[in-house]
Design a protein around this motif. Structure first.
Motif, PDB file in Angstrom:
ATOM      1  N   GLU A 139      -4.751   1.757  13.484  1.00 17.85           N
ATOM      2  CA  GLU A 139      -4.202   2.204  12.199  1.00 17.85           C
ATOM      3  C   GLU A 139      -2.970   1.370  11.831  1.00 17.85           C
ATOM      4  O   GLU A 139      -2.826   0.933  10.685  1.00 17.85           O
ATOM      5  N   THR A 140      -2.114   1.143  12.814  1.00 15.03           N
ATOM      6  CA  THR A 140      -0.867   0.426  12.588  1.00 15.03           C
ATOM      7  C   THR A 140      -1.126  -1.026  12.189  1.00 15.03           C
ATOM      8  O   THR A 140      -0.425  -1.577  11.328  1.00 15.03           O
ATOM      9  N   GLU A 141      -2.122  -1.641  12.782  1.00 11.51           N
ATOM     10  CA  GLU A 141      -2.486  -3.005  12.383  1.00 11.51           C
ATOM     11  C   GLU A 141      -2.903  -3.035  10.912  1.00 11.51           C
ATOM     12  O   GLU A 141      -2.528  -3.960  10.163  1.00 11.51           O
ATOM     13  N   LYS A 142      -3.624  -2.010  10.476  1.00 11.46           N
ATOM     14  CA  LYS A 142      -4.009  -1.915   9.057  1.00 11.46           C
ATOM     15  C   LYS A 142      -2.787  -1.654   8.180  1.00 11.46           C
ATOM     16  O   LYS A 142      -2.698  -2.164   7.053  1.00 11.46           O
ATOM     17  N   HIS A 143      -1.833  -0.868   8.685  1.00 11.60           N
ATOM     18  CA  HIS A 143      -0.600  -0.606   7.929  1.00 11.60           C
ATOM     19  C   HIS A 143       0.131  -1.926   7.685  1.00 11.60           C
ATOM     20  O   HIS A 143       0.554  -2.211   6.556  1.00 11.60           O
ATOM     21  N   ALA A 144       0.277  -2.721   8.744  1.00 14.01           N
ATOM     22  CA  ALA A 144       0.994  -3.998   8.627  1.00 14.01           C
ATOM     23  C   ALA A 144       0.295  -4.921   7.628  1.00 14.01           C
ATOM     24  O   ALA A 144       0.961  -5.571   6.816  1.00 14.01           O
ATOM     25  N   GLN A 145      -1.032  -4.943   7.669  1.00 11.30           N
ATOM     26  CA  GLN A 145      -1.785  -5.782   6.728  1.00 11.30           C
ATOM     27  C   GLN A 145      -1.584  -5.310   5.286  1.00 11.30           C
ATOM     28  O   GLN A 145      -1.391  -6.125   4.380  1.00 11.30           O
ATOM     29  N   ALA A 146      -1.623  -3.999   5.073  1.00 13.83           N
ATOM     30  CA  ALA A 146      -1.448  -3.451   3.726  1.00 13.83           C
ATOM     31  C   ALA A 146      -0.044  -3.740   3.201  1.00 13.83           C
ATOM     32  O   ALA A 146       0.134  -4.102   2.028  1.00 13.83           O
ATOM     33  N   LEU A 147       0.956  -3.606   4.059  1.00 14.06           N
ATOM     34  CA  LEU A 147       2.337  -3.875   3.642  1.00 14.06           C
ATOM     35  C   LEU A 147       2.528  -5.359   3.365  1.00 14.06           C
ATOM     36  O   LEU A 147       3.223  -5.732   2.415  1.00 14.06           O
ATOM     37  N   LYS A 148       1.925  -6.212   4.177  1.00  8.75           N
ATOM     38  CA  LYS A 148       2.005  -7.659   3.948  1.00  8.75           C
ATOM     39  C   LYS A 148       1.387  -8.013   2.607  1.00  8.75           C
ATOM     40  O   LYS A 148       1.949  -8.822   1.848  1.00  8.75           O
ATOM     41  N   ALA A 149       0.269  -7.402   2.279  1.00 16.16           N
ATOM     42  CA  ALA A 149      -0.375  -7.657   0.990  1.00 16.16           C
ATOM     43  C   ALA A 149       0.545  -7.229  -0.165  1.00 16.16           C
ATOM     44  O   ALA A 149       0.653  -7.938  -1.172  1.00 16.16           O
ATOM     45  N   LEU A 150       1.194  -6.081  -0.012  1.00 21.18           N
ATOM     46  CA  LEU A 150       2.136  -5.639  -1.040  1.00 21.18           C
ATOM     47  C   LEU A 150       3.320  -6.590  -1.149  1.00 21.18           C
ATOM     48  O   LEU A 150       3.765  -6.917  -2.255  1.00 21.18           O
ATOM     49  N   LEU A 151       3.828  -7.022  -0.023  1.00 27.87           N
ATOM     50  CA  LEU A 151       4.943  -7.978  -0.045  1.00 27.87           C
ATOM     51  C   LEU A 151       4.540  -9.272  -0.742  1.00 27.87           C
ATOM     52  O   LEU A 151       5.302  -9.810  -1.548  1.00 27.87           O
ATOM     53  N   ASP A 152       3.350  -9.760  -0.433  1.00 27.77           N
ATOM     54  CA  ASP A 152       2.862 -10.972  -1.093  1.00 27.77           C
ATOM     55  C   ASP A 152       2.739 -10.753  -2.600  1.00 27.77           C
ATOM     56  O   ASP A 152       3.095 -11.614  -3.393  1.00 27.77           O
ATOM     57  N   GLN A 153       2.260  -9.591  -2.959  1.00 25.97           N
ATOM     58  CA  GLN A 153       2.081  -9.251  -4.376  1.00 25.97           C
ATOM     59  C   GLN A 153       3.424  -9.180  -5.113  1.00 25.97           C
ATOM     60  O   GLN A 153       3.554  -9.682  -6.213  1.00 25.97           O
ATOM     61  N   PHE A 154       4.415  -8.553  -4.478  1.00 29.15           N
ATOM     62  CA  PHE A 154       5.691  -8.329  -5.150  1.00 29.15           C
ATOM     63  C   PHE A 154       6.665  -9.487  -5.054  1.00 29.15           C
ATOM     64  O   PHE A 154       7.438  -9.722  -5.966  1.00 29.15           O
ATOM     65  N   SER A 155       6.666 -10.194  -3.911  1.00 27.43           N
ATOM     66  CA  SER A 155       7.727 -11.189  -3.744  1.00 27.43           C
ATOM     67  C   SER A 155       7.288 -12.479  -3.069  1.00 27.43           C
ATOM     68  O   SER A 155       8.089 -13.381  -2.938  1.00 27.43           O
ATOM     69  N   GLY A 156       6.070 -12.536  -2.609  1.00 25.46           N
ATOM     70  CA  GLY A 156       5.664 -13.683  -1.814  1.00 25.46           C
ATOM     71  C   GLY A 156       6.257 -13.570  -0.426  1.00 25.46           C
ATOM     72  O   GLY A 156       7.175 -12.798  -0.191  1.00 25.46           O
ATOM     73  N   THR A 157       5.747 -14.326   0.508  1.00 25.87           N
ATOM     74  CA  THR A 157       6.299 -14.280   1.860  1.00 25.87           C
ATOM     75  C   THR A 157       7.464 -15.237   1.931  1.00 25.87           C
ATOM     76  O   THR A 157       7.524 -16.230   1.222  1.00 25.87           O
ATOM     77  N   GLY A 158       8.374 -14.935   2.805  1.00 22.91           N
ATOM     78  CA  GLY A 158       9.546 -15.789   2.936  1.00 22.91           C
ATOM     79  C   GLY A 158      10.068 -15.766   4.340  1.00 22.91           C
ATOM     80  O   GLY A 158       9.601 -15.028   5.200  1.00 22.91           O
ATOM     81  N   SER A 159      11.063 -16.580   4.586  1.00 28.17           N
ATOM     82  CA  SER A 159      11.615 -16.679   5.934  1.00 28.17           C
ATOM     83  C   SER A 159      12.299 -15.385   6.349  1.00 28.17           C
ATOM     84  O   SER A 159      12.333 -15.062   7.522  1.00 28.17           O
ATOM     85  N   ALA A 160      12.841 -14.630   5.393  1.00 27.46           N
ATOM     86  CA  ALA A 160      13.501 -13.365   5.754  1.00 27.46           C
ATOM     87  C   ALA A 160      12.487 -12.417   6.381  1.00 27.46           C
ATOM     88  O   ALA A 160      12.796 -11.731   7.355  1.00 27.46           O
TER      89      ALA A 160
END
Length: 170
Positions: free
Chosen positions: A49-70
């Protein structure tokens, strides 16, 4: 609402790092717990479940701000903290009890984080994100409830086995 969005993104990044930390911790716990099959099975289930949580949050982060070094730095710090916690746990004879206690506390930190993210997403009219957070929150609550319902049994089984092992050494 620029400042509100900045806070929302910071909380989202923190939640993602928290999930990455949980993955490392749960994986380590699942590999070391052999004598508690119900606990191990629940940890493995929550790891998936947690692996899916991390993937979903990463997708939201990419959607809202892109990935970054922070994000990468925060994830790396979370993983290092989880590994350090795992090493510390291996050094104690009562690791299973302390691990269950730490997991119970960690689940409540996650629950609080998702409640904050739900409120922020609602305030910012980010309904897709809110739905993701609500789904994750339900799974975090389920894990916390399972741990709460089983802490007594885990503790009693540990004490019984510890006493038996002590008697066998005499």
């Amino acid at each position: 609402m620029t400042h509100a969005r900045d806070n929302f993104l910071a909380w989202l990044r923190a939640a993602h790092a928290m999930e990455e930390q949980a993955i490392v911790t749960l994986f380590a716990q699942s590999r070391r717990i052999e004598s508690y099959p119900d606990l191990r099975a629940r940890i493995v289930r929550h790891l998936h479940e947690t692996e899916k949580h991390a993937q979903a949050l990463k997708a939201l982060l990419d959607q809202f701000s892109g990935t970054g070094s922070a994000l990468a730095l925060k994830d790396m710090a979370a993983k290092l903290a989880a590994k350090a916690q795992g090493v510390g746990g291996m050094l104690t004879s009562d690791e299973v009890v302390k691990g269950a206690m730490a997991s119970y506390a960690f689940e409540h930190m996650e629950i609080a984080s998702y409640r904050v993210l739900i409120a922020a997403a609602d305030e910012l009219d980010e309904m897709e994100a809110k739905t993701v957070f609500e789904r994750i929150l339900d799974e975090e609550i389920a894990m916390a409830d399972w741990l709460e319902a089983n802490l007594d049994t885990i503790t009693r089984v540990f004490l019984m086995r510890d006493e038996r092992d002590l008697m066998a050494k005499r």
